[in-house]
Design an enzyme around this catalytic site. Structure first.
Site, PDB file in Angstrom:
ATOM      1  N   ALA A  54       3.785  -2.315  11.484  1.00  0.00           N
ATOM      2  CA  ALA A  54       2.443  -2.300  10.982  1.00  0.00           C
ATOM      3  C   ALA A  54       1.626  -2.501  12.176  1.00  0.00           C
ATOM      4  CB  ALA A  54       2.261  -3.276   9.733  1.00  0.00           C
ATOM      5  N   ARG A  55       1.069  -3.747  12.497  1.00  0.00           N
ATOM      6  CA  ARG A  55       0.512  -4.058  13.689  1.00  0.00           C
ATOM      7  C   ARG A  55       0.997  -5.386  14.181  1.00  0.00           C
ATOM      8  NH1 ARG A  55      -0.907   0.192  13.664  1.00  0.00           N
ATOM      9  NH2 ARG A  55      -3.170   1.146  13.632  1.00  0.00           N
TER      10      ARG A  55
ATOM     11  N   GLU B 187       0.480  -5.460  22.793  1.00  0.00           N
ATOM     12  CA  GLU B 187       0.893  -4.045  23.132  1.00  0.00           C
ATOM     13  C   GLU B 187       0.173  -3.649  24.125  1.00  0.00           C
ATOM     14  OE1 GLU B 187       1.770  -2.251  19.120  1.00  0.00           O
ATOM     15  OE2 GLU B 187       1.138  -0.288  20.166  1.00  0.00           O
TER      16      GLU B 187
ATOM     17  N   GLY C  34       5.907   4.765  14.656  1.00  0.00           N
ATOM     18  CA  GLY C  34       5.984   5.049  13.384  1.00  0.00           C
ATOM     19  C   GLY C  34       5.736   6.423  12.980  1.00  0.00           C
TER      20      GLY C  34
ATOM     21  N   GLY D 248       0.742  -1.367   0.064  1.00  0.00           N
ATOM     22  CA  GLY D 248      -0.235   0.000  -0.149  1.00  0.00           C
ATOM     23  C   GLY D 248       0.988   1.143  -0.033  1.00  0.00           C
ATOM     24  N   ARG D 249       0.385   2.413   0.545  1.00  0.00           N
ATOM     25  CA  ARG D 249       1.158   3.449   0.429  1.00  0.00           C
ATOM     26  C   ARG D 249       2.533   3.522   1.337  1.00  0.00           C
ATOM     27  NH1 ARG D 249      -4.563   5.654   1.130  1.00  0.00           N
ATOM     28  NH2 ARG D 249      -4.126   4.402   2.892  1.00  0.00           N
ATOM     29  N   ILE D 250       2.443   2.786   2.414  1.00  0.00           N
ATOM     30  CA  ILE D 250       3.488   2.747   3.187  1.00  0.00           C
ATOM     31  C   ILE D 250       4.556   1.572   2.625  1.00  0.00           C
ATOM     32  CG2 ILE D 250       4.576   2.349   5.523  1.00  0.00           C
ATOM     33  CD1 ILE D 250       1.830   3.028   6.537  1.00  0.00           C
TER      34      ILE D 250
ATOM     35  N   HIS E 204       5.901   1.920  19.475  1.00  0.00           N
ATOM     36  CA  HIS E 204       5.080   2.457  18.487  1.00  0.00           C
ATOM     37  C   HIS E 204       5.342   3.729  18.052  1.00  0.00           C
ATOM     38  CE1 HIS E 204       0.800   1.097  16.740  1.00  0.00           C
ATOM     39  NE2 HIS E 204       1.387   2.086  16.163  1.00  0.00           N
TER      40      HIS E 204
HETATM   41  C1  GLV Z   1      -0.324   4.041  13.702  1.00  0.00           C
HETATM   42  O1  GLV Z   1      -0.049   2.868  14.027  1.00  0.00           O
HETATM   43  C2  GLV Z   1      -1.627   4.224  12.849  1.00  0.00           C
HETATM   44  O2  GLV Z   1      -2.263   3.173  12.342  1.00  0.00           O
HETATM   45  O3  GLV Z   1      -1.732   5.490  12.610  1.00  0.00           O
HETATM   46  C1  GLV Z   2      -1.292   2.970   4.616  1.00  0.00           C
HETATM   47  O1  GLV Z   2      -1.143   4.182   4.604  1.00  0.00           O
HETATM   48  C2  GLV Z   2      -1.092   2.029   3.578  1.00  0.00           C
HETATM   49  O2  GLV Z   2      -1.882   1.941   2.725  1.00  0.00           O
HETATM   50  O3  GLV Z   2       0.051   1.570   3.659  1.00  0.00           O
END
Ligand code: GLV
Ligand code: GLV
Length: 327
Positions: A239-240, A269, A289, A159-161, A287
């Site tokens: 991410a998660r 977490e 990010g 995705g974007r990230i 966390h």
């Molecule tokens: C951070 O973890 C977010 O999802 O913005």
């Molecule tokens: C979040 O912004 C993603 O799409 O990776």
């Protein structure tokens, strides 16, 4: 308009002021007065009278919580990930859910690289050694890490990230592989190759996670996947936490199944799985990010903007459940 007909907004934790200013200009705003996550009863008390809720990824917003207030119109999450909200339950109740995509992409990609570099070049171990007065002069064998340039990067979730991480990898002359539900056209810009998950795990020197947490992605990395990875490979997760079976990860790190891990998020977490904190081949962040002043400020105004649009009867720019507006 007299103050008693102002709409009410509940904010579950203090966020950067520019976002709060936008809300306070228009509404009666109640902000969690404590510097901690609210417990369920406190959350329920706050939501009871609110037309709009601005909450964090640390607040679990369940159907039960939504049901304390049939007048709740919008849940504005101060995060891009929204696995903390039961979106289907919100949609059923006609509640809009919004998030903050885009504004935290670069900050999160940067931190992914900070972790990747820190763990493979032993930055944290080196810092500790130096501060402890154990730097005895240049040493040919001291804290040897692993090359980054020219290696293979495996991105799970393009995705974007994931794309922003790939963009940075181009500067390191890396070969880029990615796995996602389907090929992503933008990946071609980075010469990133779409492969199966198993192929990615077998080939990559660095595996980095950028997928949302869903039923399909929970434990996408477990014992089998760690065993497919090279013994010299590193796992990075910004991410998660629950994307990774953390117990299996601790075992893999203890047994040398993989070389190391850079983690910003955890399965339980903020609790860490037993054994994780004792491992030298890990870099563990709390966390962070999106944790820059600029990014958190943009997230605050974006979350406030989403909430305001919803309360003004408009379509919020970052609505995650557009089906709520149908019929
Ligand atoms: C951070 O973890 C977010 O999802 O913005
Ligand atoms: C979040 O912004 C993603 O799409 O990776």
């Amino acid at each position: 308009m007299s103050s008693n007909c102002k709409k009410k907004v509940f904010v579950t934790r203090r966020i950067p002021q520019p976002g709060l200013d936008m809300l306070q200009e228009r509404y009666e705003v109640v902000i969690n007065p404590h510097n901690r996550v609210l417990n369920k009863d406190e959350l329920i008390d706050g939501i009871r009278a609110a037309d709009g809720l601005l909450c964090l990824l640390t607040d679990e917003i369940t159907a039960e919580i939504m049901d304390v207030n049939p007048n709740l119109k919008v849940i504005s999450n101060y995060a891009v990930g929204y696995n903390n909200i039961d979106v289907a339950a919100a949609t059923q109740r006609g509640i809009m859910v919004t998030n903050t995509p885009g504004v935290l992409t670069d900050a999160t990609a940067d931190l992914t690289w900070a972790l990747l570099m820190a763990v493979s070049r032993r930055v944290v171990e080196g810092d500790a050694l130096t501060r402890a007065g154990r730097f005895m002069g240049w040493d040919p064998m001291l804290l040897l890490g692993s090359d980054i340039s020219g290696k293979t990067l495996g991105i799970i979730g393009m995705g974007r990230i994931g794309q922003a991480v790939a963009r940075r990898a181009v500067g390191f002359d890396m070969k880029i592989l990615y796995y996602d539900k389907a090929p992503v056209p933008e990946a071609e810009k980075y010469k990133a190759e779409f492969v199966s998950l198993d192929e990615l795990l077998q080939e990559a020197d660095f595996v980095t996670l950028h997928a949302p947490l869903t039923d399909e992605t929970r434990h996408i990395i477990s014992r089998r996947e760690l065993q497919l990875m090279k013994r010299t490979a590193y796992l990075i997760n910004t991410a998660r936490g629950p994307l990774v079976d953390e117990k299996a990860l601790v075992e893999a790190l203890q047994e040398g199944i993989i070389a190391g891990a850079g983690l910003d998020v955890y399965e339980y977490e903020p609790r860490l799985t037993d054994g994780l904190a004792g491992l030298p081949n890990t870099v563990l962040l709390p966390h962070l990010g999106s944790a820059t002043l600029e990014t958190r400020t943009k997230m605050a105004t974006m979350a406030a903007g989403n909430l305001i649009a919803a309360l003004e009867g408009k379509r919020p720019p970052n609505l995650v459940n557009p089906e709520v507006l149908q019929d």
